[in-house]
Structures are given as structure tokens and as C-alpha cells.
Design a protein around this motif. Structure first.
Motif, short mmCIF file in Angstrom:
data_model
loop_
_atom_site.label_atom_id
_atom_site.label_comp_id
_atom_site.label_asym_id
_atom_site.label_seq_id
_atom_site.Cartn_x
_atom_site.Cartn_y
_atom_site.Cartn_z
N MET A 116 0.85 -1.18 0.00
CA MET A 116 0.00 0.00 0.00
C MET A 116 0.89 1.24 0.00
N ASN A 117 0.47 2.27 -0.76
CA ASN A 117 1.30 3.47 -0.81
C ASN A 117 1.16 4.28 0.49
N ASP A 118 2.01 5.27 0.65
CA ASP A 118 2.05 6.06 1.88
C ASP A 118 0.73 6.72 2.21
N PHE A 119 0.05 7.28 1.20
CA PHE A 119 -1.21 7.98 1.43
C PHE A 119 -2.23 7.06 2.09
N PHE A 120 -2.42 5.87 1.51
CA PHE A 120 -3.43 4.96 2.03
C PHE A 120 -3.02 4.37 3.38
N TYR A 121 -1.72 4.16 3.58
CA TYR A 121 -1.26 3.65 4.87
C TYR A 121 -1.52 4.68 5.97
N GLU A 122 -1.26 5.95 5.69
CA GLU A 122 -1.52 7.01 6.68
C GLU A 122 -3.01 7.19 6.93
N MET A 123 -3.82 7.09 5.87
CA MET A 123 -5.28 7.19 6.03
C MET A 123 -5.78 6.04 6.91
N GLU A 124 -5.30 4.85 6.64
CA GLU A 124 -5.70 3.70 7.45
C GLU A 124 -5.34 3.92 8.92
N GLY A 125 -4.17 4.48 9.17
CA GLY A 125 -3.76 4.77 10.54
C GLY A 125 -4.69 5.75 11.23
N ARG A 126 -5.12 6.78 10.52
CA ARG A 126 -6.06 7.75 11.09
C ARG A 126 -7.41 7.09 11.38
N GLN A 127 -7.85 6.24 10.47
CA GLN A 127 -9.12 5.54 10.65
C GLN A 127 -9.05 4.63 11.89
N ILE A 128 -7.95 3.94 12.06
CA ILE A 128 -7.77 3.06 13.21
C ILE A 128 -7.78 3.86 14.50
#
Length: 86
Positions: free
Chosen positions: A12-24
Motif C-alpha cells: 500500500m502506498n504512503d497515502f493509504f497507509y496514513e489514512m488507514e492509521g487515522r481511521q484506526i
């Protein structure tokens, strides 16, 4: 508590990894001390990769449900916003 898996193990690219982290983080705030099974954790982490509004709507439903149940346990009658506006 939900924990995001390491970036290196994900495709997963950085954008989606960071978004997933915020969602978590948002999910952890709402779920607080709720004990989850491994299957539930896996499903919620999967869901964290979805669109932000999808996660926000699910968390809103969880919060509403918790408030309604708390009100009923406390002996308070619950009135929805629509009922109170009539």
C-alpha cells in the motif's frame, strides 16, 4: 485496541497507509475498552482501508447505539431527534 500492521508487510502506498492509521485511531477512540476477537479486529482493520465517510458513518452508528443502551439502563426514555422535533 486495534493496531495497524507494519508498513513493510503491506502492499500500500504512503497515502493509504496514513489514512488507514487515522481511521484506526478514530475506531480506537470510539471502541475504547471494548474487548474484540481477533476476527473482529481483522475486519475493522480491513474496514479502515475504506473511504473515510464509510468509517465515520459506522462509528456514528456504534456511538448512537451505545448512547441508547446507556440511556435505557439508566431509566431514561430515549427520544430520537425526529421524535423530539414533532
Amino acid at each position: 485496541m486495534l493496531k495497524q500492521t507494519e508498513r513493510e508487510s503491506r502492499n500500500m502506498n504512503d497515502f493509504f497507509y496514513e489514512m488507514e492509521g487515522r481511521q484506526i485511531q478514530k475506531m480506537n477512540k470510539v471502541l475504547a475498552d471494548v474487548e474484540l476477537t481477533k476476527a473482529e479486529e481483522k475486519t475493522l482493520i480491513w474496514l479502515a482501508g475504506w473511504e473515510e465517510s464509510t468509517v465515520d458513518h459506522l462509528l456514528s452508528v456504534i456511538e448512537k447505539t451505545a448512547r441508547i443502551r446507556a440511556d435505557k439502563k439508566g431509566g431514561y426514555a430515549h427520544k430520537s431527534k425526529c421524535e423530539s422535533e414533532k
